[in-house]
Design a protein around this motif. Sequence first.
Motif, mmCIF file in Angstrom:
data_model
loop_
_atom_site.group_PDB
_atom_site.id
_atom_site.type_symbol
_atom_site.label_atom_id
_atom_site.label_comp_id
_atom_site.label_asym_id
_atom_site.label_seq_id
_atom_site.Cartn_x
_atom_site.Cartn_y
_atom_site.Cartn_z
ATOM 1 N N ASN A 158 0.821 -1.209 0.000
ATOM 2 C CA ASN A 158 0.000 0.000 0.000
ATOM 3 C C ASN A 158 0.856 1.260 0.000
ATOM 4 O OD1 ASN A 158 -3.005 -0.841 0.457
ATOM 5 N ND2 ASN A 158 -1.826 -2.149 1.824
ATOM 6 N N ARG A 181 -0.879 0.235 -6.222
ATOM 7 C CA ARG A 181 -1.031 -1.204 -6.327
ATOM 8 C C ARG A 181 -1.701 -1.576 -7.642
ATOM 9 N NH1 ARG A 181 -3.949 -2.014 -1.771
ATOM 10 N NH2 ARG A 181 -5.908 -2.395 -2.835
ATOM 11 N N TYR A 203 -7.465 -2.812 3.658
ATOM 12 C CA TYR A 203 -6.169 -2.555 4.292
ATOM 13 C C TYR A 203 -6.159 -3.176 5.678
ATOM 14 C CZ TYR A 203 -2.303 0.130 6.333
ATOM 15 O OH TYR A 203 -1.136 0.497 6.962
ATOM 16 N N THR A 212 -2.448 -5.622 2.154
ATOM 17 C CA THR A 212 -3.831 -5.747 1.722
ATOM 18 C C THR A 212 -4.499 -6.875 2.493
ATOM 19 O OG1 THR A 212 -3.119 -7.218 -0.056
ATOM 20 C CG2 THR A 212 -3.424 -4.907 -0.607
ATOM 21 N N ARG A 252 -8.679 5.721 5.441
ATOM 22 C CA ARG A 252 -7.692 6.037 4.421
ATOM 23 C C ARG A 252 -7.113 7.434 4.611
ATOM 24 N NH1 ARG A 252 -8.306 2.046 5.078
ATOM 25 N NH2 ARG A 252 -6.057 2.247 5.306
ATOM 26 N N ASP A 262 -2.609 6.829 0.941
ATOM 27 C CA ASP A 262 -2.981 5.465 0.557
ATOM 28 C C ASP A 262 -4.370 5.387 -0.055
ATOM 29 O OD1 ASP A 262 -4.233 3.348 3.207
ATOM 30 O OD2 ASP A 262 -4.662 5.451 2.841
ATOM 31 N N GLY A 311 -3.791 2.717 -2.635
ATOM 32 C CA GLY A 311 -4.638 1.549 -2.433
ATOM 33 C C GLY A 311 -5.733 1.368 -3.450
ATOM 34 N N ASN A 328 2.608 3.422 5.335
ATOM 35 C CA ASN A 328 1.504 3.453 4.376
ATOM 36 C C ASN A 328 0.558 4.642 4.485
ATOM 37 O OD1 ASN A 328 2.013 0.773 3.130
ATOM 38 N ND2 ASN A 328 1.618 0.061 5.208
#
Length: 538
Positions: A101, A105, A215, A222, A311, A315, A319, A360
């Motif tokens: 992350n 990705r 996450y 992940t 989040r 990320d 992500g 991350n």
Amino acid sequence: MMLSTLHEMQIKKYKVATLLFLFFTGLTLMSCQHQYPKNITGIAFEKSPLVNSQVRLLDAKGKTLHGLTDAQDRYFFSLHNITAPLLISVSTGPASDCVVNSRLRPICMSVLVDQFSKESIQIANINPLTDRLVSDVSVMKGFIGPQQWINSNSVGDIQQDWIDQSRLFLKRGFGDAFVSAKLTDGKNFNPATYSADQHDIAASVFSLIHHNRNYDNNSGETGHTTLADISFRPIVGLFPSGEYEPLNFFRAHDEFNKIKKAKLRIFIVGDSTSAVYEQLRFPRMGWGQAFAEKFLNRDDVVIVVGSRAGRSSRDFYNGRWFAQMEPLIQPGDYLLINHGHNDQNCDALKPIRGAADVMNLCTYPNDDLGQPQFPLEKPEMSFQHSLENYLQLARKKSAIPILFTPTTRIKNAVGLQNVPVVTSHYTRKSDEKHYRYVGDYSKTIREVAIKNQVPLIDLETASIQFVNSLQDSDWKDYWLVVDENHYPFYANGMQGSRQLPDGTHFQKKGAEVMAELVSQLILQNSELAKLSEKLFNQ
């Protein structure tokens, strides 16, 4: 004569018996030859075909095969010396990046083949639904998500009731949608084994689903597979396994058409404070969801809330949460950027998850002089640079970005969950915590807005003023402090209950107040006069 005739008859019987033996033996041999398929193939499809993507097959004995999808999004393997069950995975980039992350990705999905069919060719399609089935089984096996199972290089034991349960959940969540889409045997439609002639119809369902992998806070990798409809209503997302919230095919199809055809789209990217939630978590609601509901009856304006709980600005992009929204953005649209809460996760000494947070989630605020702070050769860890990434992404799409300061937390001057509240979106040097750089996140947002000539909605200041206008503990009527007798989800001391008040997130009433504050702030901002006209002149 009689002996000769009898002998001839015996010879004839022998010949007939021999022929029958050879005939049925041949059938048996043919049956044995076709008992297991010789080859395996499938279509790899998310919202679009996954062409030239990496495919990896892992069999029951640990043997691996590698290949690529072709121009028709298909892969192909020989099954010579391959033993079921199989785990087959696909990725649009390096498969090693499927657990990360800290950088963007690739799309990563999988399918489980628990046993071979009796056809000459085994079909094993890979799509969002097969990935969730793998995710369900992987969690039952003790993994945090499908990629950890894949990376273990061992299929291992699989209990049939795990497979049956995961398929039952899928059927309850998508059975009606499959029927509505007119897929053959819709109630029992299998996303792994459908034939190529049904792909266009199946794709019409997949195109209405946002697929991603969650996450895991502790490891920073992940986790389980999440699915949401086109308007980001969760189908499966809260728990790593369990019941699905059904996909309403006709509603999602209608909303997809409205998003594409609307004169104006407003996209909200952010964290839990503006997100859309599972039905079972009601009355929890993000202000973005409440803001969107203010305009449900308009066909010319559509508000798409892509915000995701937990989040940070960094990320949310890495992500692939923003990647779900990006294809929907058209020139002239607005991008409302509402980050800041989770960017503060920079405490390297935080028990269990400190290192993962810094790797991350963390971005660092500007210093006292308004200059970005970040480790050497890691500008992406600057909050300013992370925000400017969204400004660039919006402008690349000819969309109009708007920056938001985050909503206030219920925290007073000494850090207690009480009023009067003060700003808490900053970090300071501390003996108990380790921040490589310290500073003020809301101030950084204001600085980025000025430096980049972007409109600013100061939601933090407005929400502080609102909560401080209330009496004593009246804030609990707006933030997430829920009577578990009315909402059993919040029983047993769940966060958001009366036993564990949540001063960060909102219940419906609070989300509606925040949405109204956003509306007022847009109306008051002269830079957003055109948006005000389109939104509020009904």
